[in-house]
Scaffold this motif. Structure first.
Motif, PDB file in Angstrom:
ATOM      1  N   MET A   1       0.835  -1.411  -0.097  1.00 49.21           N
ATOM      2  CA  MET A   1       0.090  -0.322   0.221  1.00 49.21           C
ATOM      3  C   MET A   1       1.176   1.178  -0.126  1.00 49.21           C
ATOM      4  SD  MET A   1      -2.381   0.767   3.293  1.00 49.21           S
ATOM      5  CE  MET A   1      -3.748   0.301   3.101  1.00 49.21           C
ATOM      6  N   ARG A   9      -6.432   5.886   4.823  1.00 51.10           N
ATOM      7  CA  ARG A   9      -6.823   4.754   5.447  1.00 51.10           C
ATOM      8  C   ARG A   9      -6.960   5.351   6.155  1.00 51.10           C
ATOM      9  NH1 ARG A   9      -7.908  -0.889   4.709  1.00 51.10           N
ATOM     10  NH2 ARG A   9      -7.018  -0.475   2.604  1.00 51.10           N
ATOM     11  N   ASP A  68      -6.695   3.325  -8.613  1.00 59.38           N
ATOM     12  CA  ASP A  68      -7.123   2.728  -7.830  1.00 59.38           C
ATOM     13  C   ASP A  68      -8.229   2.554  -6.834  1.00 59.38           C
ATOM     14  OD1 ASP A  68      -6.549   0.646  -5.600  1.00 59.38           O
ATOM     15  OD2 ASP A  68      -4.962   1.707  -4.912  1.00 59.38           O
ATOM     16  N   ARG A  70     -10.709   1.873  -4.324  1.00 61.27           N
ATOM     17  CA  ARG A  70     -11.270   0.969  -3.007  1.00 61.27           C
ATOM     18  C   ARG A  70     -12.433   1.218  -2.425  1.00 61.27           C
ATOM     19  NH1 ARG A  70      -5.650  -0.219  -0.568  1.00 61.27           N
ATOM     20  NH2 ARG A  70      -3.803   0.395  -2.399  1.00 61.27           N
ATOM     21  N   ARG A  72     -15.018   0.593   0.562  1.00 57.31           N
ATOM     22  CA  ARG A  72     -14.690   0.067   2.377  1.00 57.31           C
ATOM     23  C   ARG A  72     -16.767   0.048   2.289  1.00 57.31           C
ATOM     24  NH1 ARG A  72     -11.398   2.225   5.523  1.00 57.31           N
ATOM     25  NH2 ARG A  72     -10.237   0.122   6.165  1.00 57.31           N
ATOM     26  N   GLU A 112     -14.050  -4.629   2.081  1.00 55.61           N
ATOM     27  CA  GLU A 112     -13.048  -3.795   1.214  1.00 55.61           C
ATOM     28  C   GLU A 112     -13.256  -4.515  -0.170  1.00 55.61           C
ATOM     29  OE1 GLU A 112      -8.812  -1.683   0.359  1.00 55.61           O
ATOM     30  OE2 GLU A 112      -9.851  -1.311   1.528  1.00 55.61           O
ATOM     31  N   ARG A 114     -11.653  -3.892  -4.572  1.00 57.03           N
ATOM     32  CA  ARG A 114     -10.843  -3.029  -4.926  1.00 57.03           C
ATOM     33  C   ARG A 114     -10.317  -3.520  -6.184  1.00 57.03           C
ATOM     34  NH1 ARG A 114      -3.968  -3.274  -3.211  1.00 57.03           N
ATOM     35  NH2 ARG A 114      -3.748  -1.427  -4.963  1.00 57.03           N
ATOM     36  N   THR A 115      -9.887  -2.951  -6.622  1.00 52.94           N
ATOM     37  CA  THR A 115      -9.665  -2.793  -8.259  1.00 52.94           C
ATOM     38  C   THR A 115      -9.254  -1.957  -8.719  1.00 52.94           C
ATOM     39  OG1 THR A 115     -10.589  -3.276 -10.533  1.00 52.94           O
ATOM     40  CG2 THR A 115     -11.646  -1.663  -9.205  1.00 52.94           C
ATOM     41  N   THR A 116      -8.272  -1.964  -9.636  1.00 56.85           N
ATOM     42  CA  THR A 116      -7.091  -1.342 -10.691  1.00 56.85           C
ATOM     43  C   THR A 116      -7.528  -1.586 -11.670  1.00 56.85           C
ATOM     44  OG1 THR A 116      -5.891  -2.402 -10.293  1.00 56.85           O
ATOM     45  CG2 THR A 116      -5.252  -1.633  -8.282  1.00 56.85           C
TER      46      THR A 116
END
Length: 425
Positions: A1, A9, A68, A70, A72, A112, A114-116
Motif C-alpha cells: 500500500m 485509510r 486504484d 477501493r 469499503r 473491502e 479493490r480494483t485497479t
C-alpha cells in the motif's frame, strides 16, 4: 500500500466507524438502539433509504493514468443469544451463566473490494465490478459451571451483493481535465418491504465510502477548485457521498468519497489515543465520561461489543500526561486582525465602547444559540474589539458575575457579540 493511501485509510477508518457505538457504549442505552446512520445502502426494493451512491470528481490527467479504487464498508453481523429450553433454543436479549453475561447485539465486520483500472479503459466505456460477500453462520455454545449446555450465541452474516460502476469523460479544454464517475449499488434481491430495518441492515452496505488513488494524474478539489475548473466542479453530481482530497495538505493523489461532510485534507489528531466512534471525537470529554461509569455499566459495556471493552480499558489505563494532551491543542493560530489602538472601539447608542467598557448583553434575533437566552440582560466587560476577515467588528467580552472570568481573560477565551447585540451599561 502506498504511503498516501495508508494515510488516507486512517481517516477513512474514522468514517467507517462513525456512530458505530455511542457513549455510554451499552446495548441498553437509548442512543444505541437506532444504529448504522451513515452511508447505508439498503437493498434496492427496501423503501425509505438509498440503495446506491454516485461519486463524481475531477482529475488532471493529460496522458495515461491508473486508478486504484477501493470500496469499503461495514457488514452487519447478527449476534443473537438463545436460551436452551426443553423444546429447543429460544432467542433472549440477555443471558447470565456462571457470572458471565451474554447480550444479543449486532456487530460488524470490515469489508473491502479493490480494483485497479487504466484511465483510457474507463473513458472508452463503463467498467462494472461485481462485489460478492458470502454468508456465514457460527454457533458458540454456552455452558454452565457444571458443563451443562444452557444456551448458545448465534452469529450470522447474510450474503451481500453489490456493484461498482466506473466510467470517465474527458472534458474539452487545454487542461487535460477528466470527470471520473463511480457508482456503488446494492444489488441484493429483497422482497419484504415491511421487514424491520434491523433485518434489512444485514443485507446492506453500512458506512459505505470510496478511496480513489491516481498515478500519472492529480485530483482537483471540488471545495476550492482553481478558477479554470470552477464550472466543471459545479457540474459534478454527487449523491449520498462527499468527495474530498485526503492526505498531507498539498497532495492531490487520493480522494476520500465519504458519507459524512468533510473538508479537504482531514486528519486524525495526533493526541487522540484511539477511536471513540463519536463525530469530531471530543476525546477528553468522552474519556472522562467513560471513567465515571458505574461498575454495573462497565460490565454491560464490556459484553456489548469487543470495541466497547477496548474503549473502557483504554480510558482506565490512560496515563495523566496523555489525558492532559487531550485538553487542547492549537493547530493553526489565526488571530483576527485587530483595529489600530486609536480605533480600538465602536460607537453604540452614541457611546464609545472599547476595552474596559461595561455593557449589557442583548443578543438579537440573528443569533440561534440557545445558550444566549441565559445571557440576555447580564453585564459584561469588553476585553477587546476585533475585526474579522470581512472587516466586521466584534466585541470580546467576559461576564462580570462569572467567577472564572479571570481565568478566561488569562487564556484569551471570550464571548463574542456584534455591536448591535450590546448596550452601554
Amino acid at each position: 500500500m502506498t504511503a498516501p493511501m495508508e494515510a488516507a485509510r486512517r481517516v477513512a477508518d474514522a468514517v467507517l466507524y462513525e456512530g458505530y457505538l455511542l457513549y455510554p457504549y451499552r446495548a441498553s442505552a437509548a442512543k444505541n438502539r437506532m444504529r448504522w446512520q451513515f452511508g447505508v445502502l439498503v437493498p434496492p426494493d427496501y423503501p425509505g433509504e438509498p440503495s446506491a451512491s454516485v461519486t463524481e470528481c475531477l482529475l488532471e490527467a493529460p496522458g495515461e493514468a491508473r486508478l486504484d479504487v477501493r470500496l469499503r464498508f461495514l457488514h452487519v453481523r447478527g449476534k443473537t443469544v438463545e436460551r436452551r429450553e426443553d423444546d429447543g433454543y429460544w432467542p433472549v436479549p440477555r443471558l447470565t451463566v456462571g457470572g458471565r453475561d451474554y447480550i444479543s447485539f449486532d456487530e460488524a465486520a470490515e469489508r473491502e473490494a479493490r480494483t485497479t483500472l487504466s484511465l483510457p479503459d474507463v473513458t472508452r466505456g463503463r467498467r462494472t465490478i461485481e462485489v460478492r460477500v458470502p454468508g456465514e453462520r457460527v454457533i458458540e455454545p454456552i455452558t454452565g459451571p457444571d458443563g451443562e449446555r444452557t444456551g448458545r450465541v448465534v452469529c450470522e452474516h447474510q450474503p451481500l451483493d453489490a456493484e461498482m460502476r466506473v466510467s470517465a469523460e474527458r472534458l474539452p479544454g487545454p487542461y487535460g481535465l477528466v470527470r471520473l464517475r463511480v457508482e456503488v449499488a446494492n444489488t441484493a434481491h429483497w422482497e419484504r418491504a415491511d421487514a424491520p430495518r434491523e433485518e434489512a441492515l444485514r443485507r446492506s452496505l453500512v458506512a459505505t465510502h470510496l478511496l480513489i488513488g491516481v498515478s500519472g494524474g492529480a485530483f482537483v478539489s471540488l471545495l476550492d477548485p482553481p478558477l479554470w475548473a470552477e464550472a466543471a466542479a459545479r457540474e459534478c453530481r454527487n449523491e449520498n457521498t462527499w468527495p474530498v482530497l485526503v492526505g498531507e495538505p498539498g497532495r492531490r493523489d487520493v480522494v476520500l468519497s465519504s458519507p459524512i461532510i468533510l473538508y479537504d485534507h482531514p486528519a486524525i489528531a495526533p493526541e487522540s489515543p484511539g477511536d471513540l466512534f463519536d463525530s469530531t471525537e471530543i476525546d477528553e470529554l468522552l474519556t472522562l465520561r467513560t471513567q465515571t461509569l458505574t461498575e454495573e455499566e462497565r460490565r454491560e459495556a464490556r459484553v456489548t461489543d469487543p470495541r466497547a471493552a477496548e474503549i473502557l480499558e483504554r480510558a482506565a489505563d490512560l496515563p495523566p500526561e496523555l489525558l492532559e494532551r487531550l485538553h487542547g491543542a492549537i493547530r493553526h493560530l489565526q488571530v483576527p486582525a485587530r483595529t489600530a489602538p486609536e480605533d480600538d472601539a465602536v460607537t453604540v447608542s452614541g457611546v464609545r465602547i472599547g476595552k474596559g467598557s461595561r455593557v449589557r448583553l442583548r443578543p438579537g434575533a440573528r443569533r440561534a444559540d440557545a445558550h444566549d437566552m441565559f445571557l440576555t440582560g447580564r453585564t459584561a466587560r469588553v476585553e477587546a474589539v476585533f475585526l474579522d476577515v470581512d472587516g466586521v467588528r466584534h466585541l470580546a467580552v467576559t461576564l462580570e458575575d462569572d467567577p472564572g472570568s479571570d481565568l478566561q481573560r488569562e487564556q484569551g477565551r471570550f464571548l463574542y457579540f456584534a455591536p448591535d447585540e450590546v448596550e452601554p451599561a
